[in-house]
Design a protein around this motif. Structure first.
Motif, PDB file in Angstrom:
ATOM      1  N   UNK A 139     -25.396  36.729  12.215  1.00 12.06           N
ATOM      2  CA  UNK A 139     -26.401  37.168  11.239  1.00 12.06           C
ATOM      3  C   UNK A 139     -25.733  37.784  10.022  1.00 12.06           C
ATOM      4  N   UNK A 140     -24.694  38.579  10.265  1.00 13.44           N
ATOM      5  CA  UNK A 140     -23.965  39.176   9.136  1.00 13.44           C
ATOM      6  C   UNK A 140     -23.294  38.095   8.289  1.00 13.44           C
ATOM      7  N   UNK A 199     -23.924  37.385   4.359  1.00 11.41           N
ATOM      8  CA  UNK A 199     -22.853  37.306   3.360  1.00 11.41           C
ATOM      9  C   UNK A 199     -22.941  35.997   2.572  1.00 11.41           C
ATOM     10  N   UNK A 200     -23.250  34.896   3.261  1.00 11.22           N
ATOM     11  CA  UNK A 200     -23.386  33.610   2.580  1.00 11.22           C
ATOM     12  C   UNK A 200     -24.554  33.639   1.589  1.00 11.22           C
ATOM     13  N   UNK A 201     -25.642  34.321   1.952  1.00 14.63           N
ATOM     14  CA  UNK A 201     -26.768  34.466   1.028  1.00 14.63           C
ATOM     15  C   UNK A 201     -26.384  35.264  -0.206  1.00 14.63           C
ATOM     16  N   UNK A 202     -25.600  36.317   0.003  1.00 14.54           N
ATOM     17  CA  UNK A 202     -25.126  37.116  -1.138  1.00 14.54           C
ATOM     18  C   UNK A 202     -24.233  36.282  -2.053  1.00 14.54           C
ATOM     19  N   UNK A 203     -23.381  35.461  -1.460  1.00 14.24           N
ATOM     20  CA  UNK A 203     -22.525  34.586  -2.263  1.00 14.24           C
ATOM     21  C   UNK A 203     -23.379  33.595  -3.051  1.00 14.24           C
ATOM     22  N   UNK A 219     -30.562  25.573 -15.268  1.00 21.62           N
ATOM     23  CA  UNK A 219     -31.790  25.972 -14.573  1.00 21.62           C
ATOM     24  C   UNK A 219     -31.870  25.349 -13.182  1.00 21.62           C
ATOM     25  N   UNK A 220     -31.486  24.085 -13.069  1.00 17.13           N
ATOM     26  CA  UNK A 220     -31.503  23.425 -11.756  1.00 17.13           C
ATOM     27  C   UNK A 220     -30.504  24.076 -10.813  1.00 17.13           C
ATOM     28  N   UNK A 221     -29.306  24.337 -11.302  1.00 17.64           N
ATOM     29  CA  UNK A 221     -28.279  24.954 -10.455  1.00 17.64           C
ATOM     30  C   UNK A 221     -28.744  26.319  -9.965  1.00 17.64           C
ATOM     31  N   UNK A 222     -29.287  27.117 -10.888  1.00 14.85           N
ATOM     32  CA  UNK A 222     -29.752  28.448 -10.496  1.00 14.85           C
ATOM     33  C   UNK A 222     -30.874  28.362  -9.468  1.00 14.85           C
ATOM     34  N   UNK A 223     -31.798  27.441  -9.660  1.00 17.23           N
ATOM     35  CA  UNK A 223     -32.902  27.301  -8.717  1.00 17.23           C
ATOM     36  C   UNK A 223     -32.453  26.848  -7.342  1.00 17.23           C
ATOM     37  N   UNK A 224     -31.561  25.884  -7.303  1.00 15.24           N
ATOM     38  CA  UNK A 224     -31.074  25.379  -6.014  1.00 15.24           C
ATOM     39  C   UNK A 224     -30.288  26.461  -5.280  1.00 15.24           C
ATOM     40  N   UNK A 225     -29.378  27.129  -5.988  1.00 12.38           N
ATOM     41  CA  UNK A 225     -28.577  28.164  -5.338  1.00 12.38           C
ATOM     42  C   UNK A 225     -29.432  29.333  -4.862  1.00 12.38           C
ATOM     43  N   UNK A 226     -30.407  29.742  -5.663  1.00 10.23           N
ATOM     44  CA  UNK A 226     -31.277  30.839  -5.246  1.00 10.23           C
ATOM     45  C   UNK A 226     -32.131  30.426  -4.047  1.00 10.23           C
ATOM     46  N   UNK A 227     -32.590  29.185  -4.026  1.00  9.38           N
ATOM     47  CA  UNK A 227     -33.372  28.705  -2.888  1.00  9.38           C
ATOM     48  C   UNK A 227     -32.554  28.688  -1.602  1.00  9.38           C
ATOM     49  N   UNK A 228     -31.317  28.209  -1.687  1.00 10.23           N
ATOM     50  CA  UNK A 228     -30.444  28.200  -0.517  1.00 10.23           C
ATOM     51  C   UNK A 228     -30.151  29.624  -0.054  1.00 10.23           C
ATOM     52  N   UNK A 229     -29.934  30.528  -1.015  1.00  7.81           N
ATOM     53  CA  UNK A 229     -29.662  31.917  -0.651  1.00  7.81           C
ATOM     54  C   UNK A 229     -30.857  32.547   0.064  1.00  7.81           C
ATOM     55  N   UNK A 264     -33.051  30.970   1.888  1.00  7.84           N
ATOM     56  CA  UNK A 264     -33.076  30.402   3.247  1.00  7.84           C
ATOM     57  C   UNK A 264     -32.033  31.095   4.123  1.00  7.84           C
ATOM     58  N   UNK A 265     -30.838  31.329   3.578  1.00  7.47           N
ATOM     59  CA  UNK A 265     -29.804  32.008   4.357  1.00  7.47           C
ATOM     60  C   UNK A 265     -30.198  33.436   4.698  1.00  7.47           C
ATOM     61  N   UNK A 266     -30.840  34.136   3.775  1.00 10.15           N
ATOM     62  CA  UNK A 266     -31.328  35.488   4.084  1.00 10.15           C
ATOM     63  C   UNK A 266     -32.380  35.446   5.192  1.00 10.15           C
TER      64      UNK A 266
END
Length: 123
Positions: free
Chosen positions: A92-93, A97-101, A58-68, A70-72
Motif C-alpha cells: 500500500x505504501x 508513493x507511485x501515486x505521488x510520483x 493538457x492530455x499528459x496532465x490529465x492522464x497522469x493525474x488520472x493514473x495517480x 487510481x493508484x491512491x
C-alpha cells in the motif's frame, strides 16, 4: 458429516435472468443514443504548433493525474484490507508513493512542454 447445502436452482435462474435483463437494457441504451449521433468531420482543431503543444500538455496532465488517482485508490484499499499484514501495508505504501510520483510528473508536464516549445521554436 452432512453434505454442504446446495443453492436453490430458482435463485440461480433469477440471477441469470436479472443479468441478461441488465445487459439488454444497457445495449438498448447504448445503441439508441449512438443511432441519433450526428457525424461531424473535423480536419484540425489546432492552428499553430503552440496550440498543439498545449493540447499535448493538457492530455499528459490529465492522464497522469488520472493514473495517480487510481493508484491512491488502490493504496487506500490495500491499507484498509491489510488487517495488520506488514507485506500488504508495504504494498500500500508503494502504491501511495507511485501515486505521488504520478502527481509530481503531472505537475512537471507544463515544464516539459515549455522545453519542447523552445526546441521546436514555438512562441
Amino acid at each position: 458429516m452432512p453434505a454442504p447445502a446446495r443453492p436453490r436452482r430458482g435463485a440461480h435462474r433469477r440471477r441469470v435472468v436479472l443479468l441478461i435483463g441488465w445487459l439488454v437494457a444497457a445495449g438498448v441504451l447504448l445503441t439508441s443514443s449512438a443511432a441519433r449521433a450526428e457525424t461531424v468531420q473535423v480536419v484540425a482543431l489546432a492552428q499553430t504548433v503552440d496550440q498543439v503543444l498545449n493540447n499535448i500538455r493538457n492530455w499528459i496532465m490529465g492522464i497522469l493525474a488520472g493514473i495517480a488517482i487510481v493508484l491512491f485508490s488502490i493504496a487506500g484499499l490495500r491499507y484498509l484490507l491489510a488487517s495488520g499484514d506488514p507485506g500488504e501495508i508495504e504494498k500500500a505504501k508503494g502504491a501511495f508513493k507511485a501515486g505521488c510520483i504520478g502527481f509530481g510528473l503531472a505537475a512537471l508536464a507544463p515544464l516539459v512542454v515549455e522545453i519542447l516549445k523552445g526546441i521546436v521554436g514555438g512562441v
